[in-house]
Design an enzyme around this catalytic site. Structure first.
Site, short mmCIF file in Angstrom:
data_model
loop_
_atom_site.label_atom_id
_atom_site.label_comp_id
_atom_site.label_asym_id
_atom_site.label_seq_id
_atom_site.Cartn_x
_atom_site.Cartn_y
_atom_site.Cartn_z
N GLY A 1 -31.01 95.76 27.74
CA GLY A 1 -30.53 95.95 26.38
C GLY A 1 -29.40 95.00 26.04
O GLY A 1 -29.35 93.87 26.54
N SER A 2 -28.47 95.50 25.22
CA SER A 2 -27.47 94.61 24.61
C SER A 2 -26.53 93.93 25.61
O SER A 2 -25.81 93.02 25.21
CB SER A 2 -26.63 95.40 23.63
N THR A 3 -26.49 94.37 26.86
CA THR A 3 -25.61 93.70 27.81
C THR A 3 -26.05 92.25 28.02
O THR A 3 -25.32 91.46 28.60
CB THR A 3 -25.59 94.43 29.17
#
Lengths: 90, 577
Positions: free
Chosen positions: B297-299
């Site tokens: 995801g956004s990491t």
């Protein structure tokens, strides 16, 4: 001739006896070495057991539990921490 | 009968033929020659056989056992140690025990008396009655003086940290060979080689003389891990709390030393107690941080931004239009949960906009992105030597469709392990370079690693990641008193049966102190199901707790004023998925 033979016999006898006694002493020393080595192994085992015991007593779970429950300790709140900078030359 | 004087015996006057005398003489001489020959043969030419027979009467070969090395943490605290135990075995044929004897044996060994009698009635020649007893108890069994009952020395491995460090250490089997974790990875160093020597024993069985050492024993080497058991405990206990609070299925925490690449802590849940492995399930045994890959995801967004900065496509403050909060590529549409309008590149990271990240990605070639992911170590195992380590999934750039390139920018369509993610963040915590990770303590840490981004890019992304933690970012809950923190949240839908389900993986990766990063911590929580599931709500607090405790434990100087945190009353910005 007979005297020389007698002397040689005595010398041989003395050598034989000293060999026997040297052998005996070597075995005695060896037994001591053996005992010392066994002691070394036993101590090593004991050390391992003590390390195990130490880490069981000093386990973080146990320390935290004691600190919180027995001693009523808690982590300091941010406002309670005072940071002291080292003074140069002190 | 008429007596005859012997001297007058007529037999005496008989003359024997002379050859008979000679024959006897020759036979006697021949016998002597044969005897001399035989003794020459035995003493001189073929003396080995008798010599061996003679030595066998007083010489004995004894085995010398070698102990398995200890495993300690970086400060010398013992994490695994072998101590001698004894196993009780029996020759059933010889072990004819009276009922009273069998009962006292069963009581001592704490097993059912019927089981003892069943074992002793066995047809086999050798049965274990009970394995791995403490030596004191075994001595009491010896004192019973039971016929046919014998003992054997063995070693048993103890793990004082128990379940806290279970996945890191792994365990050994009953034969003292490594089966999981460090125990398996370093098995050849840890296990010793038993030796043997030849000695002369006296009548009482005491060794009186050492004849020769046949194989000198090799003691197992002690292994000093990079692990810090205090940090490990912090990581484990805070992760456990979070899992209970959010009723999550599983979770993992990795703590890395940003300066040396050492793995200071690695905790997974669910876990098990390595000292008592009676009922173990595969889920408990899995070292998730290394063996399970997930869509991050956004990491992943900071990497996309870093590459765009590196390639000169944008600058820190280049505006990007993210309105109307969605974007259609081909037949698929990607969404932002909130419309943000025009954001700078830094704000795309701070507010975690999917559309912004996708636009950045589409300004670059797929090959450029693939090369970056590859050099960050995604898609291939880190080769730590850990059993079962996986590399995640990174498809070759040629097969990427534009929509895939866009979703990869915010961490979907690519899968990584938690430890890979933590390691890749080194590039931001350090000045753009990556060090190899180390399980063992390093006395001389490597100075420079593989350069992935320029130092300038790394510093800019570091500033963006600090903004994400400040009010207005996605993770104000990651802040800690006294230190500047930087990091990025991630919340990803889980794939089930090929499509995205309403189950989530919440994650947070960050480092502190920002002025001179010391620790990198990655937190992953699988299926939080107590209402909250955003990385900023679920994973970021774990990060903050572990980071605060670890920095205090290591005595890292604060780089921000020590005052209570001002959490903004406004809810943190919700990140996108």
């Amino acid at each position: 001739m007979a005297r020389l033979n007698l002397i040689l016999i005595l010398i041989t006898l003395a050598c034989a006896l000293s060999t026997v006694s040297a052998n005996h002493r070597a075995r005695k020393l060896f037994t001591e070495l053996e005992a010392a080595q066994k002691r070394m192994r036993d101590l090593d085992v004991e050390w391992g057991q003590l390390q195990l015991e130490q880490s069981t007593w000093a386990g973080h779970v146990r320390v935290e539990k004691s600190a919180r429950e027995k001693l009523g300790m808690k982590p300091p709140a941010p406002g309670q921490i005072i940071s002291v900078d080292p003074v140069p030359g002190n | 009968m008429k007596a005859i004087k012997f001297s007058r015996s007529p037999l005496l006057s008989e003359r024997l033929p002379p050859w008979r005398q000679r024959l006897v003489l020759v036979l006697l001489l021949g016998a002597f020659v044969a005897l001399i020959g035989r003794s020459l043969y035995l003493q001189g030419f073929n003396n080995e056989f008798l010599g061996d027979k003679g030595r066998a009467r007083f010489e004995r070969v004894i085995d010398i056992s070698a102990t398995r090395g200890r495993i300690t943490d970086r400060n010398g605290d013992v994490l695994a140690v072998s101590t001698p135990v004894r196993s009780i075995w029996a020759i059933p044929e010889d072990a004819q025990l009276a009922p009273a004897q069998a009962r006292s044996l069963a009581t001592l060994l704490d097993i059912d008396v019927r089981e003892v009698t069943r074992k002793l009635a066995s047809e086999r020649e050798f049965v274990y009655v009970k394995r791995q007893l403490p030596p004191e108890l075994a001595d009491r069994v010896t004192a019973l003086k039971l016929p046919g009952i014998h003992q054997k020395d063995e070693y048993r491995r103890y793990y004082p940290a128990g379940e806290v460090a279970a996945h890191m250490l792994g365990f050994t089997g009953i034969e003292d060979a490594g089966q999981e974790g460090i125990e398996l990875a370093f098995n050849s160093e840890l296990s010793g080689k038993p030796g043997s020597r030849r000695v002369i024993k006296d009548r009482r069985g005491n060794v009186v003389e050492d004849v020769e050492s046949i194989h000198p024993p090799m003691e197992g080497r002690d292994i000093v891990l990079a692990l810090d058991s205090k940090l490990q405990y912090l990581a484990y206990s805070h992760l456990k709390q979070a899992l209970e609070e959010h009723r999550a299925k599983a979770g993992g925490v990795v703590v890395l030393d940003a300066r040396s690449g050492e793995i200071l802590a690695l905790a997974n849940l669910p876990t098990y107690n390595p000292n008592n492995r009676v009922k173990l399930s595969g889920a408990q045994l899995r070292n998730r941080a290394l063996t399970d890959s997930f869509e991050p995801g956004s990491t992943m967004k900071p990497f996309t931004a870093a590459l765009a900065l590196e390639k000169g496509k944008v600058r820190f403050d280049t505006p990007i239009q993210t309105a109307p909060g969605k974007m259609t590529i081909g037949t698929a549409t990607i969404h932002d949960a909130h419309m943000h309008g025009v954001l700078t590149v830094a704000q795309v990271i701070q507010k975690s906009s999917n559309v912004g990240a996708a636009k950045l990605a589409l300004s670059m070639k797929p090959e450029e992105m693939w090369t970056m992911f590859d050099s960050l170590g995604f898609g291939a195992p880190l080769k730590l030597g850990f059993p079962g380590e996986v590399g995640g999934r990174l498809r070759p750039a040629k097969t990427w469709r534009p929509i895939e390139q866009a979703t990869m920018a915010y961490g979907h369509g690519i899968s990584v392990t938690l430890i890979q993610l933590a390691r890749a963040y080194q590039a931001f915590a350090r000045d753009g370079d990556l060090l190899p990770l180390s399980l063992a303590r390093l006395d001389t840490p490597p100075q420079n690693g593989k350069q992935v981004f320029s130092a300038q890019t790394a510093r800019e992304v570091r500033a963006m990641l600090e903004m994400a933690v400040l009010p207005g970012g996605t993770a104000p809950k990651a802040q800690i008193a006294g230190y500047r923190v930087a990091g990025k949240t991630g919340t990803a839908h889980k794939i089930e049966g090929g499509s995205y389900a309403n189950k989530y993986v919440a994650s947070f990766v960050g480092f502190a102190p920002v002025s001179d990063p010391r620790l990198i911590i990655a937190v992953m929580i699988d299926e939080p199901s107590n209402g909250k599931y955003y990385g900023g709500d679920v994973a970021a607090p774990v990060f903050a707790q572990v980071m605060a405790g670890s920095l205090r434990t290591l005595g890292v100087a604060p780089d921000a004023p020590l005052k209570p945190l001002l959490m903004t009353s406004a809810e943190p910005v919700k990140e996108e998925m």
